[in-house]
Scaffold this motif. Structure first.
Motif, PDB file in Angstrom:
ATOM      1  N   ALA A 110      -5.746  27.452  -7.138  1.00 25.83           N
ATOM      2  CA  ALA A 110      -6.214  28.244  -5.999  1.00 25.83           C
ATOM      3  C   ALA A 110      -5.110  29.151  -5.457  1.00 25.83           C
ATOM      4  O   ALA A 110      -3.918  28.850  -5.567  1.00 25.83           O
ATOM      5  N   HIS A 111      -5.525  30.252  -4.852  1.00 22.63           N
ATOM      6  CA  HIS A 111      -4.580  31.185  -4.248  1.00 22.63           C
ATOM      7  C   HIS A 111      -5.304  32.052  -3.229  1.00 22.63           C
ATOM      8  O   HIS A 111      -6.532  32.198  -3.266  1.00 22.63           O
ATOM      9  N   TYR A 112      -4.551  32.603  -2.319  1.00 22.02           N
ATOM     10  CA  TYR A 112      -5.075  33.591  -1.385  1.00 22.02           C
ATOM     11  C   TYR A 112      -5.040  34.967  -2.043  1.00 22.02           C
ATOM     12  O   TYR A 112      -4.120  35.267  -2.825  1.00 22.02           O
ATOM     13  N   HIS A 113      -6.012  35.803  -1.720  1.00 23.13           N
ATOM     14  CA  HIS A 113      -5.965  37.199  -2.144  1.00 23.13           C
ATOM     15  C   HIS A 113      -5.003  37.938  -1.214  1.00 23.13           C
ATOM     16  O   HIS A 113      -5.267  38.082  -0.019  1.00 23.13           O
ATOM     17  N   VAL A 114      -3.905  38.400  -1.769  1.00 20.96           N
ATOM     18  CA  VAL A 114      -2.872  39.068  -0.968  1.00 20.96           C
ATOM     19  C   VAL A 114      -2.463  40.360  -1.669  1.00 20.96           C
ATOM     20  O   VAL A 114      -2.099  40.334  -2.845  1.00 20.96           O
ATOM     21  N   PRO A 115      -2.503  41.493  -0.983  1.00 16.98           N
ATOM     22  CA  PRO A 115      -2.078  42.753  -1.589  1.00 16.98           C
ATOM     23  C   PRO A 115      -0.550  42.880  -1.571  1.00 16.98           C
ATOM     24  O   PRO A 115       0.151  42.026  -1.041  1.00 16.98           O
ATOM     25  N   GLN A 116      -0.062  43.955  -2.150  1.00 14.44           N
ATOM     26  CA  GLN A 116       1.367  44.290  -2.051  1.00 14.44           C
ATOM     27  C   GLN A 116       1.462  45.524  -1.169  1.00 14.44           C
ATOM     28  O   GLN A 116       1.543  46.651  -1.629  1.00 14.44           O
ATOM     29  N   GLU A 117       1.431  45.298   0.146  1.00 12.19           N
ATOM     30  CA  GLU A 117       1.428  46.417   1.083  1.00 12.19           C
ATOM     31  C   GLU A 117       2.860  46.828   1.412  1.00 12.19           C
ATOM     32  O   GLU A 117       3.703  45.975   1.719  1.00 12.19           O
ATOM     33  N   PRO A 118       3.163  48.124   1.360  1.00 11.36           N
ATOM     34  CA  PRO A 118       4.519  48.573   1.722  1.00 11.36           C
ATOM     35  C   PRO A 118       4.753  48.415   3.218  1.00 11.36           C
ATOM     36  O   PRO A 118       3.835  48.582   4.025  1.00 11.36           O
ATOM     37  N   LEU A 119       5.986  48.079   3.574  1.00 13.97           N
ATOM     38  CA  LEU A 119       6.334  47.897   4.976  1.00 13.97           C
ATOM     39  C   LEU A 119       6.716  49.227   5.601  1.00 13.97           C
ATOM     40  O   LEU A 119       7.548  49.959   5.067  1.00 13.97           O
ATOM     41  N   SER A 120       6.108  49.522   6.734  1.00 11.69           N
ATOM     42  CA  SER A 120       6.550  50.640   7.553  1.00 11.69           C
ATOM     43  C   SER A 120       7.569  50.133   8.562  1.00 11.69           C
ATOM     44  O   SER A 120       7.772  48.921   8.709  1.00 11.69           O
ATOM     45  N   GLU A 121       8.196  51.051   9.264  1.00 10.79           N
ATOM     46  CA  GLU A 121       9.171  50.644  10.268  1.00 10.79           C
ATOM     47  C   GLU A 121       8.477  49.790  11.332  1.00 10.79           C
ATOM     48  O   GLU A 121       7.449  50.161  11.871  1.00 10.79           O
ATOM     49  N   GLY A 122       9.043  48.622  11.595  1.00  9.94           N
ATOM     50  CA  GLY A 122       8.460  47.731  12.594  1.00  9.94           C
ATOM     51  C   GLY A 122       7.473  46.741  12.038  1.00  9.94           C
ATOM     52  O   GLY A 122       6.919  45.934  12.796  1.00  9.94           O
ATOM     53  N   ASP A 123       7.239  46.756  10.709  1.00  3.18           N
ATOM     54  CA  ASP A 123       6.305  45.802  10.100  1.00  3.18           C
ATOM     55  C   ASP A 123       7.028  44.540   9.653  1.00  3.18           C
ATOM     56  O   ASP A 123       8.225  44.544   9.351  1.00  3.18           O
TER      57      ASP A 123
END
Length: 465
Positions: A237-250
């Motif tokens: 099992a696993h969570y669906h997780v994207p690879q979202e780029p970090l913006s400043e403050g994330d």
């Protein structure tokens, strides 16, 4: 040509070279949701946890998904159920689901008279108020001793309220006592959907998962094939997780799940994060019984010069502690077993303690108890989890957690305030002699420990409890 290093050379290399050389994955490669730092909040304590939960339930518009080891038949448990049924009556369109451990829900409290457990209360409510709140029992194993649902996280609309706490009087600070945990609120639609989707895919849709709020309950023995299939599913099992780029403050937030001794993603990431620590590690555990891989990495970090703080509960702050003068039961052995583990660890690392590189903290606040767990690493990484960081969590129970990576250190002040608040009721051990010598334990405890060690059953207990 491949050259096989002899064991001694390999051990020396592991001591002398940076630990990261042996870890293929790196923290920055974890897939993650990019969450604005302002959307993450560390709650101050169990009262704030209670108030936040009740507010979220009262304000729900689409869904309420509560996952915990148990929802107890007591004042706090009934207060939460009352709120859930009131929400259903006010807004029938809101989907309301509660998931608890199947075995834990069907037995009474340890040391108390036999009973039908919390399931009796779950059946009582729909008889009075009708259907509308679905309460599911999740059997991770055929017997509670060999594994339970230790997954945590309350999803209400687009908010995730995460704590290692379950739902009862002491966790929610009712009746004048509390059991301390950690409490975090994350408002993020993607994370909330990922955690709710996991519950739907792996729990609600499983043939092994049954409603507990119905009159006739299935027998566990009739579900063995379904439970076996559920275990196989959960190991992948696993969570669906994207690879979202970090913006400043994330802040990068990665939900992780782990189950089983092998290929356990949560365990692997926890070890990887520890191996990549450069300066400082703060580790919380309620029961000092660290898995062998964790002990090994901590030893390597100490040899590398990292500072390590470990906070545990004093034996009197353990859930199973029996004060002198009260009738002794065998379950009362556990706090002494954990203290013995801590004393051996402190003795082995007394030189690190003496120079302030290793700090062991004992938490104690009256007759309240301690259930805190997780990690803080280098002011940039935090792990909030229900995982007790013990062999049982490492191999038997279904566990999860959130990894927060904060390269800009936007949450550093929150983490430091949390750490400072925990230390208000904690004392640093100056030396292992401060802890009781087992020879001074109560006679009943000494007798049990001697019998267990004679046949090495103390090692088995450390793995199961």
């Amino acid at each position: 040509m491949n050259v096989r290093h002899p064991p001694l050379a390999r051990r020396l290399a592991r001591r002398l070279l940076p630990l990261g050389r042996f870890s293929k994955p790196r923290p920055q490669n974890l897939p993650a949701f990019a969450v604005p730092a302002g959307s993450l909040q560390t709650l101050e304590g169990p009262v704030a946890f209670h108030d936040t939960l009740m507010t979220l339930i009262a304000q729900a518009r689409r869904r309420i998904v509560l996952v915990a080891l148990y929802l107890q038949d007591d004042q706090a448990g009934r207060e939460v159920l009352d709120a859930l049924y009131a929400m259903h009556q006010a807004r029938p369109e809101v989907e309301i689901e509660v998931y608890v451990d199947w075995h834990r829900a069907r037995r009474g409290l340890i040391g108390k008279a036999a009973s039908e457990g919390n399931a009796a209360m779950y059946r009582e409510y729909p008889a009075r108020f009708g259907d509308g709140v679905a309460i599911y029992g999740v059997p991770i194993q055929n017997r509670e001793l060999f594994g339970v649902l230790h997954l945590k996280g309350f999803v209400v609309d687009d908010a995730v309220l995460y704590s290692g706490a379950s739902i009862n009087d002491v966790y929610l600070a009712r009746q004048g006592r509390y059991r301390l945990d950690r409490y975090h609120l994350v408002r993020h639609a993607g994370l909330a959907e990922s955690m709710a989707d996991f519950v739907r895919r792996y729990l609600r849709d499983s043939d092994a998962v049954h409603r507990l709020d119905v009159r006739s309950l299935s027998a566990t023995r009739d579900m063995q094939n379904a439970i076996r299939h559920l275990r196989r599913q959960l190991q992948r099992a696993h969570y669906h997780v994207p690879q979202e780029p970090l913006s400043e403050g994330d802040v990068a937030v990665t939900p992780l799940v782990g189950f089983g001794r092998h290929d356990n993603r949560l365990n692997d990431v926890l070890l990887m994060l520890l191996r990549h620590a450069r300066r400082r590690v703060v580790l919380f555990t309620p029961y000092f019984n660290l898995p062998r891989p964790v002990r090994a990495v901590l030893g390597q970090l100490l040899r590398r010069g990292c500072t390590i703080d470990i906070m545990v509960g004093d034996k009197t702050a353990n859930d199973f502690y029996i004060p002198p003068g009260e009738p002794f039961r065998k379950i009362g052995l556990l706090p002494y077993l954990y203290e013995s583990n801590l004393r051996r660890f402190a003795r082995a690392h007394r030189s690190h303690i003496a120079r302030g590189q290793l700090n062991l903290w004992l938490w104690h606040d009256g007759d309240n108890s301690y259930h805190v767990k997780g990690l803080l690493i280098d002011d940039e990484v935090a792990v909030i989890t229900g995982n007790n960081l013990n062999p049982r969590a490492w191999a038997l129970d279904l566990e999860n957690g959130l990894v927060l990576r904060d390269p800009a250190r936007r949450l550093a002040a929150q983490h430091e305030a949390e750490w400072e608040g925990l230390r208000r009721h904690a004392t640093r051990l100056e030396d292992y002699h401060v802890l009781d010598n087992p020879r001074r334990y109560p006679a009943e405890v000494r007798t049990l420990l001697r019998r267990l060690r004679r046949v090495r059953l103390d090692r088995l207990l450390n793995r199961l409890l």
